[in-house]
Design a protein around this motif. Structure first.
Motif, PDB file in Angstrom:
ATOM      1  N   ASP A   1       0.837  -1.197   0.000  1.00  0.00           N
ATOM      2  CA  ASP A   1       0.000   0.000   0.000  1.00  0.00           C
ATOM      3  C   ASP A   1       0.881   1.260   0.000  1.00  0.00           C
ATOM      4  O   ASP A   1       1.847   1.342   0.768  1.00  0.00           O
ATOM      5  CB  ASP A   1      -0.888  -0.011   1.245  1.00  0.00           C
ATOM      6  CG  ASP A   1      -1.819   1.168   1.277  1.00  0.00           C
ATOM      7  OD1 ASP A   1      -2.926   1.056   0.717  1.00  0.00           O
ATOM      8  OD2 ASP A   1      -1.429   2.217   1.833  1.00  0.00           O
ATOM      9  N   PRO A   2       0.548   2.264  -0.832  1.00  0.00           N
ATOM     10  CA  PRO A   2       1.380   3.469  -0.894  1.00  0.00           C
ATOM     11  C   PRO A   2       1.427   4.257   0.425  1.00  0.00           C
ATOM     12  O   PRO A   2       2.456   4.865   0.736  1.00  0.00           O
ATOM     13  CB  PRO A   2       0.754   4.303  -2.010  1.00  0.00           C
ATOM     14  CG  PRO A   2      -0.549   3.684  -2.324  1.00  0.00           C
ATOM     15  CD  PRO A   2      -0.528   2.279  -1.808  1.00  0.00           C
ATOM     16  N   THR A   3       0.357   4.235   1.190  1.00  0.00           N
ATOM     17  CA  THR A   3       0.366   4.928   2.487  1.00  0.00           C
ATOM     18  C   THR A   3       1.377   4.284   3.415  1.00  0.00           C
ATOM     19  O   THR A   3       2.172   4.973   4.076  1.00  0.00           O
ATOM     20  CB  THR A   3      -1.039   4.913   3.127  1.00  0.00           C
ATOM     21  OG1 THR A   3      -1.942   5.600   2.259  1.00  0.00           O
ATOM     22  CG2 THR A   3      -1.033   5.573   4.496  1.00  0.00           C
ATOM     23  N   ARG A   4       1.385   2.961   3.451  1.00  0.00           N
ATOM     24  CA  ARG A   4       2.319   2.259   4.336  1.00  0.00           C
ATOM     25  C   ARG A   4       3.762   2.435   3.859  1.00  0.00           C
ATOM     26  O   ARG A   4       4.671   2.580   4.676  1.00  0.00           O
ATOM     27  CB  ARG A   4       1.926   0.791   4.451  1.00  0.00           C
ATOM     28  CG  ARG A   4       0.579   0.627   5.173  1.00  0.00           C
ATOM     29  CD  ARG A   4       0.275  -0.789   5.548  1.00  0.00           C
ATOM     30  NE  ARG A   4      -0.003  -1.672   4.439  1.00  0.00           N
ATOM     31  CZ  ARG A   4      -1.215  -1.945   3.969  1.00  0.00           C
ATOM     32  NH1 ARG A   4      -2.291  -1.403   4.505  1.00  0.00           N
ATOM     33  NH2 ARG A   4      -1.362  -2.790   2.975  1.00  0.00           N
ATOM     34  N   ARG A   5       3.973   2.455   2.545  1.00  0.00           N
ATOM     35  CA  ARG A   5       5.329   2.710   2.039  1.00  0.00           C
ATOM     36  C   ARG A   5       5.790   4.104   2.430  1.00  0.00           C
ATOM     37  O   ARG A   5       6.943   4.306   2.811  1.00  0.00           O
ATOM     38  CB  ARG A   5       5.390   2.533   0.516  1.00  0.00           C
ATOM     39  CG  ARG A   5       5.340   1.088   0.074  1.00  0.00           C
ATOM     40  CD  ARG A   5       5.721   0.924  -1.386  1.00  0.00           C
ATOM     41  NE  ARG A   5       4.925   1.730  -2.295  1.00  0.00           N
ATOM     42  CZ  ARG A   5       3.762   1.352  -2.822  1.00  0.00           C
ATOM     43  NH1 ARG A   5       3.240   0.166  -2.515  1.00  0.00           N
ATOM     44  NH2 ARG A   5       3.109   2.146  -3.654  1.00  0.00           N
ATOM     45  N   ALA A   6       4.890   5.076   2.372  1.00  0.00           N
ATOM     46  CA  ALA A   6       5.243   6.450   2.754  1.00  0.00           C
ATOM     47  C   ALA A   6       5.613   6.514   4.233  1.00  0.00           C
ATOM     48  O   ALA A   6       6.557   7.225   4.609  1.00  0.00           O
ATOM     49  CB  ALA A   6       4.080   7.397   2.452  1.00  0.00           C
ATOM     50  N   VAL A   7       4.902   5.774   5.062  1.00  0.00           N
ATOM     51  CA  VAL A   7       5.222   5.734   6.491  1.00  0.00           C
ATOM     52  C   VAL A   7       6.610   5.152   6.692  1.00  0.00           C
ATOM     53  O   VAL A   7       7.426   5.702   7.448  1.00  0.00           O
ATOM     54  CB  VAL A   7       4.160   4.937   7.282  1.00  0.00           C
ATOM     55  CG1 VAL A   7       4.618   4.654   8.706  1.00  0.00           C
ATOM     56  CG2 VAL A   7       2.826   5.681   7.293  1.00  0.00           C
ATOM     57  N   ILE A   8       6.902   4.056   6.015  1.00  0.00           N
ATOM     58  CA  ILE A   8       8.231   3.434   6.133  1.00  0.00           C
ATOM     59  C   ILE A   8       9.307   4.413   5.678  1.00  0.00           C
ATOM     60  O   ILE A   8      10.323   4.596   6.349  1.00  0.00           O
ATOM     61  CB  ILE A   8       8.308   2.119   5.316  1.00  0.00           C
ATOM     62  CG1 ILE A   8       7.400   1.054   5.918  1.00  0.00           C
ATOM     63  CG2 ILE A   8       9.744   1.618   5.204  1.00  0.00           C
ATOM     64  CD1 ILE A   8       7.792   0.596   7.292  1.00  0.00           C
ATOM     65  N   GLU A   9       9.090   5.051   4.537  1.00  0.00           N
ATOM     66  CA  GLU A   9      10.078   6.011   4.028  1.00  0.00           C
ATOM     67  C   GLU A   9      10.314   7.134   5.032  1.00  0.00           C
ATOM     68  O   GLU A   9      11.447   7.565   5.235  1.00  0.00           O
ATOM     69  CB  GLU A   9       9.621   6.578   2.685  1.00  0.00           C
ATOM     70  CG  GLU A   9       9.734   5.578   1.552  1.00  0.00           C
ATOM     71  CD  GLU A   9       9.194   6.124   0.240  1.00  0.00           C
ATOM     72  OE1 GLU A   9       9.101   7.367   0.084  1.00  0.00           O
ATOM     73  OE2 GLU A   9       8.870   5.309  -0.634  1.00  0.00           O
ATOM     74  N   ARG A  10       9.251   7.598   5.662  1.00  0.00           N
ATOM     75  CA  ARG A  10       9.406   8.669   6.652  1.00  0.00           C
ATOM     76  C   ARG A  10      10.166   8.178   7.888  1.00  0.00           C
ATOM     77  O   ARG A  10      11.041   8.857   8.419  1.00  0.00           O
ATOM     78  CB  ARG A  10       8.028   9.210   7.035  1.00  0.00           C
ATOM     79  CG  ARG A  10       7.958  10.104   8.258  1.00  0.00           C
ATOM     80  CD  ARG A  10       8.942  11.282   8.191  1.00  0.00           C
ATOM     81  NE  ARG A  10       9.053  11.939   9.458  1.00  0.00           N
ATOM     82  CZ  ARG A  10       9.865  11.586  10.461  1.00  0.00           C
ATOM     83  NH1 ARG A  10      10.688  10.551  10.340  1.00  0.00           N
ATOM     84  NH2 ARG A  10       9.885  12.264  11.585  1.00  0.00           N
ATOM     85  N   LEU A  11       9.829   6.973   8.359  1.00  0.00           N
ATOM     86  CA  LEU A  11      10.442   6.467   9.584  1.00  0.00           C
ATOM     87  C   LEU A  11      11.917   6.098   9.396  1.00  0.00           C
ATOM     88  O   LEU A  11      12.658   6.020  10.367  1.00  0.00           O
ATOM     89  CB  LEU A  11       9.658   5.275  10.129  1.00  0.00           C
ATOM     90  CG  LEU A  11       8.293   5.632  10.722  1.00  0.00           C
ATOM     91  CD1 LEU A  11       7.567   4.374  11.155  1.00  0.00           C
ATOM     92  CD2 LEU A  11       8.430   6.608  11.878  1.00  0.00           C
ATOM     93  N   VAL A  12      12.337   5.877   8.171  1.00  0.00           N
ATOM     94  CA  VAL A  12      13.749   5.605   7.918  1.00  0.00           C
ATOM     95  C   VAL A  12      14.600   6.804   8.346  1.00  0.00           C
ATOM     96  O   VAL A  12      15.745   6.649   8.755  1.00  0.00           O
ATOM     97  CB  VAL A  12      13.980   5.233   6.428  1.00  0.00           C
ATOM     98  CG1 VAL A  12      15.446   5.254   6.057  1.00  0.00           C
ATOM     99  CG2 VAL A  12      13.402   3.853   6.144  1.00  0.00           C
ATOM    100  N   THR A  13      14.015   7.989   8.303  1.00  0.00           N
ATOM    101  CA  THR A  13      14.754   9.196   8.698  1.00  0.00           C
ATOM    102  C   THR A  13      14.748   9.409  10.208  1.00  0.00           C
ATOM    103  O   THR A  13      15.486  10.251  10.700  1.00  0.00           O
ATOM    104  CB  THR A  13      14.184  10.457   8.017  1.00  0.00           C
ATOM    105  OG1 THR A  13      12.868  10.710   8.499  1.00  0.00           O
ATOM    106  CG2 THR A  13      14.191  10.307   6.511  1.00  0.00           C
TER     107      THR A  13
END
Length: 110
Positions: free
Chosen positions: A14-26
């Motif tokens: 899901d794109p929302t969950r991918r966006a969350v992962i991308e944000r949390l990597v920082t």
């Protein structure tokens, strides 16, 4: 490991969950910070976080009234390892196919 990969790829489908992962990597973020860029009700967004948490991709900790999410790197590393093996396998196959094509081309020119 196959079941873990299925869970991982299902969670990031899901794109929302991918966006969350991308944000949390920082770095860690509060749930409200993570939800802010997404145009959905908080209960719907929380379902996405729950899916990521069930997959072991994130963990959340509640301190007072604030719930903070953190990335869990192990599942990402496992998926990266699997993808690297697949890449190596397919690159080898494609290299052999290219050699065969070159050999057939040389034979056609004779």
């Amino acid at each position: 490991m196959a079941n873990q990969l299925d869970t991982f790829f299902g969670a990031i489908a899901d794109p929302t969950r991918r966006a969350v992962i991308e944000r949390l990597v920082t770095g860690p973020a509060s749930v409200s910070e993570l939800a802010e860029p997404h145009d959905m009700a908080l209960p719907s967004f929380l379902k996405h976080l729950n899916k990521l948490e069930q997959a072991g991709l994130i963990r959340t900790i509640k301190t007072g009234r604030t719930r903070t999410a953190y990335i869990e790197p192990a599942p990402l590393a496992q998926a990266e390892h699997w993808l690297a093996r697949q890449r190596k396998l397919w690159e080898g196959r494609l290299d052999r196919l290219a050699l065969l094509a070159e050999q057939l081309e040389r034979e056609d020119k004779k």
